[in-house]
Design an enzyme around this catalytic site. Structure first.
Site, PDB file in Angstrom:
ATOM      1  N   HIS A 160       0.817  -1.219   0.000  1.00 56.44           N
ATOM      2  CA  HIS A 160       0.000   0.000   0.000  1.00 56.44           C
ATOM      3  C   HIS A 160       0.857   1.279   0.000  1.00 56.44           C
ATOM      4  CE1 HIS A 160      -3.327  -2.629   1.355  1.00 56.44           C
ATOM      5  NE2 HIS A 160      -2.495  -3.091   2.270  1.00 56.44           N
TER       6      HIS A 160
HETATM    7  O1  RIB Z   1      -4.876  -0.206   5.135  1.00 57.29           O
HETATM    8  C1  RIB Z   1      -3.492  -0.242   4.859  1.00 57.29           C
HETATM    9  C2  RIB Z   1      -2.770   0.803   5.637  1.00 57.29           C
HETATM   10  O2  RIB Z   1      -2.884   0.538   7.030  1.00 57.29           O
HETATM   11  C3  RIB Z   1      -1.248   0.816   5.365  1.00 57.29           C
HETATM   12  O3  RIB Z   1      -0.755   2.112   5.551  1.00 57.29           O
HETATM   13  C4  RIB Z   1      -0.698  -0.088   6.426  1.00 57.29           C
HETATM   14  O4  RIB Z   1       0.662   0.202   6.744  1.00 57.29           O
HETATM   15  C5  RIB Z   1      -1.591   0.276   7.575  1.00 57.29           C
HETATM   16  O5  RIB Z   1      -1.080   1.470   8.170  1.00 57.29           O
END
Ligand code: RIB
Ligand code: CA
Length: 309
Positions: A238
């Protein structure tokens, strides 16, 4: 000229990828790392930021932020990231200490003193940034853009409706979304395209350096929930989408639209709501990522990892 950035994060395995990419990138000048609660508690996210920077021999300062949401209970994502948030034995304990100055004070001081606008890359809950704006609304004139991972134009991951970073602190997220500051948003709809498949993990390992091996191992550790719950063939990276966009915006399709967060309790609490047709006629400051050139993303990620230890 390198882009001046401040990284606000909750390392966290995918945050670690973001930090590594930003450290490797000649086009970014990291002024500081601010940490937030999120994937794991603040003490762990702060230690993990220090661990990562130490391991890369970086002296970028780390400023601990806020340890919980403005309202609501503390949650974490340790089922994805492990109890410490960075289960990477080769990346040992921190040798440096965090700064005595807190994250919000650092953000306000640095922005107010800066002669140039600064880009904030946020990859955790947005509590630090919301408190910054409440304490010093004037800093909006010094923010080039807030590039953040959060929300989703389709489904949630920490509830059926809400993505983790937004769900951690929807009220903080709404403060950021309301701010008259350019934003680029990477939600699950696009970050769930960035899957570290076995071939892509092999490409990291084939770099033949410590970073490729250790980050390949972290990516594999991160896979468990993605394989079991989502049926993905690897972990979703992500947070690195934010840094990748800063370096190569052409890798992503974005569209300007109004985005808000559901802050009322109930089934959709923490969900981002995307007014793609501007039906409500509200001001729009958010460029929402819709699609990614995933092969191009991983080529950039792997190239940046190849430049490190
Ligand atoms: O939903 C994914 C996010 O939540 C990413 O930033 C992961 O590191 C968590 O922080
Ligand atoms: Ca994160």
């Amino acid at each position: 000229m390198a882009i001046p950035v401040i990284m606000d994060c909750d390392p966290g395995i995918d945050d670690a990828f973001s930090l590594a990419m930003a450290i490797a990138a000649d086009d970014l000048n990291i002024l500081g790392v601010t940490t937030t609660y999120g994937n794991v508690g603040l003490s762990y996210t702060t230690a993990n930021a220090l661990r990562i920077l130490d391991w890369f021999g970086s002296d970028i300062p780390v400023y601990p932020g806020i340890d919980r949401a403005l309202l609501g209970k503390l949650v974490d994502a340790s089922e994805y990231h492990g109890a410490t948030g960075l289960e990477a034995p080769e990346i040992g304990p921190p040798t440096n200490s965090p700064q005595a100055e807190d994250a919000v004070s650092f953000l306000i001081r640095t922005l107010q003193a800066s002669q140039e606008k600064i880009t904030i890359v946020a990859s955790g809950p947005l509590t630090n940034l919301a408190v910054m704006l409440r304490l010093a609304p004037d800093v909006t004139s010094k923010i080039e853009r807030i590039v953040f991972m959060g929300g989703s134009t389709d489904y949630g991951n920490d509830s059926p409706a809400a993505e983790f970073n937004m769900l951690c602190d929807p009220h903080a997220a709404q403060i950021i979304l309301d701010a008259n500051v350019p934003k680029t948003m990477f939600g699950l709809n696009v970050t769930h395209q960035a899957i570290a498949t076995p071939a892509r993990v092999r490409a990291m390992r084939d770099l033949g350096n410590d970073t490729g091996r250790v980050f390949a191992d972290m990516s594999v550790f991160f896979e468990k929930v993605y394989r079991e719950r989502y049926g993905f063939e690897g972990s979703a990276l992500h947070d690195p989408c934010t840094v990748a966009w800063l370096l190569k915006p052409e890798l992503f399709e974005t569209r300007r639209m109004r985005v808000d967060v559901e802050t009322n309790s109930g089934l959709s609490f923490g969900r981002t709501v995307h007014d793609i047709w501007n039906i409500a006629g509200n001001s729009c400051h958010t460029d929402v990522a819709l699609n990614a050139n995933v092969d191009g993303f991983f080529a950039l990620l792997t190239d940046l990892l190849s430049r490190l230890r």
